[in-house]
Write a protein that holds these residues in place. Sequence first.
Motif, PDB file in Angstrom:
ATOM      1  N   MET A   1       0.842  -1.176   0.000  1.00  9.76           N
ATOM      2  CA  MET A   1       0.000   0.000   0.000  1.00  9.76           C
ATOM      3  C   MET A   1       0.891   1.245   0.000  1.00  9.76           C
ATOM      4  O   MET A   1       1.876   1.323   0.716  1.00  9.76           O
ATOM      5  CB  MET A   1      -0.906  -0.017   1.224  1.00  9.76           C
ATOM      6  N   CYS A  54      -8.630   6.701  -1.402  1.00  7.41           N
ATOM      7  CA  CYS A  54      -7.495   6.125  -0.677  1.00  7.41           C
ATOM      8  C   CYS A  54      -6.576   7.185  -0.085  1.00  7.41           C
ATOM      9  O   CYS A  54      -6.237   7.137   1.086  1.00  7.41           O
ATOM     10  CB  CYS A  54      -6.681   5.223  -1.591  1.00  7.41           C
ATOM     11  N   ARG A  67     -12.480   1.709  -9.521  1.00  5.67           N
ATOM     12  CA  ARG A  67     -13.151   1.258  -8.299  1.00  5.67           C
ATOM     13  C   ARG A  67     -13.091  -0.253  -8.109  1.00  5.67           C
ATOM     14  O   ARG A  67     -13.352  -0.747  -7.012  1.00  5.67           O
ATOM     15  CB  ARG A  67     -14.596   1.746  -8.314  1.00  5.67           C
ATOM     16  N   ASP A  68     -12.711  -0.995  -9.149  1.00  5.26           N
ATOM     17  CA  ASP A  68     -12.602  -2.444  -9.026  1.00  5.26           C
ATOM     18  C   ASP A  68     -11.464  -2.859  -8.084  1.00  5.26           C
ATOM     19  O   ASP A  68     -11.482  -3.950  -7.529  1.00  5.26           O
ATOM     20  CB  ASP A  68     -12.353  -3.093 -10.402  1.00  5.26           C
ATOM     21  N   VAL A  69     -10.468  -1.994  -7.917  1.00  6.96           N
ATOM     22  CA  VAL A  69      -9.324  -2.342  -7.083  1.00  6.96           C
ATOM     23  C   VAL A  69      -9.440  -1.814  -5.648  1.00  6.96           C
ATOM     24  O   VAL A  69      -8.587  -2.088  -4.823  1.00  6.96           O
ATOM     25  CB  VAL A  69      -8.001  -1.838  -7.717  1.00  6.96           C
ATOM     26  N   LEU A  70     -10.496  -1.074  -5.368  1.00  2.00           N
ATOM     27  CA  LEU A  70     -10.672  -0.530  -4.025  1.00  2.00           C
ATOM     28  C   LEU A  70     -11.254  -1.572  -3.084  1.00  2.00           C
ATOM     29  O   LEU A  70     -12.037  -2.415  -3.489  1.00  2.00           O
ATOM     30  CB  LEU A  70     -11.618   0.680  -4.064  1.00  2.00           C
ATOM     31  N   LYS A  71     -10.852  -1.477  -1.840  1.00  3.94           N
ATOM     32  CA  LYS A  71     -11.446  -2.352  -0.828  1.00  3.94           C
ATOM     33  C   LYS A  71     -12.868  -1.914  -0.575  1.00  3.94           C
ATOM     34  O   LYS A  71     -13.177  -0.734  -0.611  1.00  3.94           O
ATOM     35  CB  LYS A  71     -10.653  -2.291   0.475  1.00  3.94           C
ATOM     36  N   SER A  72     -13.728  -2.864  -0.291  1.00  2.31           N
ATOM     37  CA  SER A  72     -15.131  -2.495  -0.046  1.00  2.31           C
ATOM     38  C   SER A  72     -15.380  -2.163   1.394  1.00  2.31           C
ATOM     39  O   SER A  72     -14.606  -2.272   2.249  1.00  2.31           O
ATOM     40  CB  SER A  72     -16.053  -3.613  -0.456  1.00  2.31           C
TER      41      SER A  72
END
Length: 72
Positions: A1, A54, A67-72
């Motif tokens: 990260m 982020c 947004r597909d790589v963001l944590k939910s």
Amino acid sequence: MKTKSRTQQALDLVTGGLTAYAAAEQVGITEQAVYAAKRRLEKAKEEGKEQCPCCGQVVRDGFEINRDVLKS
């Protein structure tokens, strides 16, 4: 990260209640850098620009958040 920049860290501290001076001193940047970043952020919000969920940086024109790589 990826770690937040020192300026972003200072903005977080200001949001948490510290003065710009104290936040700048704590992360090792100038007070002017904190004020400049605050102005840029306020201007971007007025213009309706999106912020990265982020890191809090303003998403520049021509870029999108995946947004597909963001944590939910």
